[in-house]
Scaffold this motif. Structure first.
Motif, mmCIF file in Angstrom:
data_model
loop_
_atom_site.group_PDB
_atom_site.id
_atom_site.type_symbol
_atom_site.label_atom_id
_atom_site.label_comp_id
_atom_site.label_asym_id
_atom_site.label_seq_id
_atom_site.Cartn_x
_atom_site.Cartn_y
_atom_site.Cartn_z
ATOM 1 N N ARG A 167 -83.380 11.600 30.319
ATOM 2 C CA ARG A 167 -82.717 10.299 30.263
ATOM 3 C C ARG A 167 -81.234 10.433 29.909
ATOM 4 O O ARG A 167 -80.865 11.161 28.999
ATOM 5 C CB ARG A 167 -83.403 9.405 29.231
ATOM 6 N N VAL A 168 -80.406 9.708 30.628
ATOM 7 C CA VAL A 168 -78.978 9.615 30.309
ATOM 8 C C VAL A 168 -78.694 8.155 29.970
ATOM 9 O O VAL A 168 -78.811 7.278 30.828
ATOM 10 C CB VAL A 168 -78.098 10.081 31.489
ATOM 11 N N ASP A 169 -78.353 7.910 28.713
ATOM 12 C CA ASP A 169 -78.018 6.553 28.289
ATOM 13 C C ASP A 169 -76.609 6.174 28.734
ATOM 14 O O ASP A 169 -76.347 5.023 29.084
ATOM 15 C CB ASP A 169 -78.124 6.429 26.766
ATOM 16 N N HIS A 170 -75.711 7.128 28.702
ATOM 17 C CA HIS A 170 -74.322 6.890 29.099
ATOM 18 C C HIS A 170 -73.671 8.232 29.409
ATOM 19 O O HIS A 170 -73.788 9.179 28.639
ATOM 20 C CB HIS A 170 -73.546 6.211 27.970
ATOM 21 N N ALA A 171 -72.990 8.288 30.538
ATOM 22 C CA ALA A 171 -72.212 9.468 30.885
ATOM 23 C C ALA A 171 -70.869 9.010 31.429
ATOM 24 O O ALA A 171 -70.758 7.945 32.040
ATOM 25 C CB ALA A 171 -72.932 10.314 31.928
ATOM 26 N N GLY A 209 -58.484 8.650 36.516
ATOM 27 C CA GLY A 209 -59.622 7.749 36.647
ATOM 28 C C GLY A 209 -60.936 8.442 36.359
ATOM 29 O O GLY A 209 -60.979 9.582 35.884
ATOM 30 N N GLY A 210 -62.012 7.741 36.641
ATOM 31 C CA GLY A 210 -63.326 8.300 36.398
ATOM 32 C C GLY A 210 -64.410 7.286 36.667
ATOM 33 O O GLY A 210 -64.147 6.162 37.102
ATOM 34 N N ILE A 211 -65.643 7.691 36.416
ATOM 35 C CA ILE A 211 -66.812 6.832 36.596
ATOM 36 C C ILE A 211 -67.698 6.935 35.368
ATOM 37 O O ILE A 211 -67.573 7.871 34.568
ATOM 38 C CB ILE A 211 -67.628 7.214 37.849
ATOM 39 N N MET A 212 -68.577 5.961 35.227
ATOM 40 C CA MET A 212 -69.609 5.996 34.200
ATOM 41 C C MET A 212 -70.947 5.843 34.905
ATOM 42 O O MET A 212 -71.037 5.189 35.940
ATOM 43 C CB MET A 212 -69.409 4.872 33.193
ATOM 44 N N LEU A 213 -71.976 6.471 34.349
ATOM 45 C CA LEU A 213 -73.299 6.354 34.942
ATOM 46 C C LEU A 213 -74.372 6.541 33.886
ATOM 47 O O LEU A 213 -74.095 6.994 32.779
ATOM 48 C CB LEU A 213 -73.487 7.350 36.090
ATOM 49 N N GLY A 214 -75.577 6.170 34.262
ATOM 50 C CA GLY A 214 -76.723 6.327 33.387
ATOM 51 C C GLY A 214 -78.000 6.296 34.196
ATOM 52 O O GLY A 214 -78.001 6.001 35.394
ATOM 53 N N SER A 215 -79.093 6.591 33.521
ATOM 54 C CA SER A 215 -80.401 6.586 34.154
ATOM 55 C C SER A 215 -80.886 5.161 34.380
ATOM 56 O O SER A 215 -80.605 4.267 33.577
ATOM 57 C CB SER A 215 -81.419 7.295 33.258
ATOM 58 N N VAL A 216 -81.618 4.969 35.479
ATOM 59 C CA VAL A 216 -82.315 3.712 35.690
ATOM 60 C C VAL A 216 -83.312 3.573 34.549
ATOM 61 O O VAL A 216 -83.965 4.542 34.165
ATOM 62 C CB VAL A 216 -83.049 3.720 37.054
#
Length: 131
Positions: free
Chosen positions: A40-44, A52-59
């Motif tokens: 699980r990724v809560d926040h990346a 710049g950049g992006i943020m992502l996480g697990s469904v």
């Protein structure tokens, strides 16, 4: 000095840790931070080296209507000064080609690929119009 990003595109992934590895290997994003345990990724947060950049996480089952993003529905255009090298890198890493490397009538050299989750990534030299 480039100011810190003020707009963060975000996405969800069914296998966020694998997607992070892919985005680093295929496109050259840099892993800034990853929070979560196990798969699980809560926040990346991933940085795009030129800025710049992006943020992502697990469904998550508890996403509910407050965050209705589904995995594989993200799309982004990312500026690069080296589209040919990035195209070769992305293809070598297993990206699925959506649009071959091409020159546009508005002066951009660009291509589009899909990541393993199905998200669409377009890369090109067009920087947008001045604001």
């Amino acid at each position: 000095m480039t100011p810190p990003p003020q707009v963060w595109p975000t996405l969800r992934a069914t296998d966020a840790r694998a997607l992070i590895r892919f985005l680093v290997d295929a496109f050259g994003f840099r892993e800034t931070v990853v929070h979560g345990e196990g798969d699980r990724v809560d926040h990346a947060q991933l940085a795009w080296p030129p800025g710049g950049g992006i943020m992502l996480g697990s469904v998550r089952d508890d996403d509910g209507p407050g965050w209705p993003l589904r995995a594989g529905t993200f799309g982004a255009y990312v500026v690069t000064d080296e589209p040919d090298a990035l195209y070769a890198r992305a293809v070598a890493a297993g990206a699925t080609v959506h649009k071959e490397l091409t020159d546009t009538d508005y002066g951009s050299r660009e291509f589009s690929v899909r990541d393993p989750e199905g998200n669409l990534w377009s890369f090109g030299t067009y920087r947008g119009e001045p604001v």
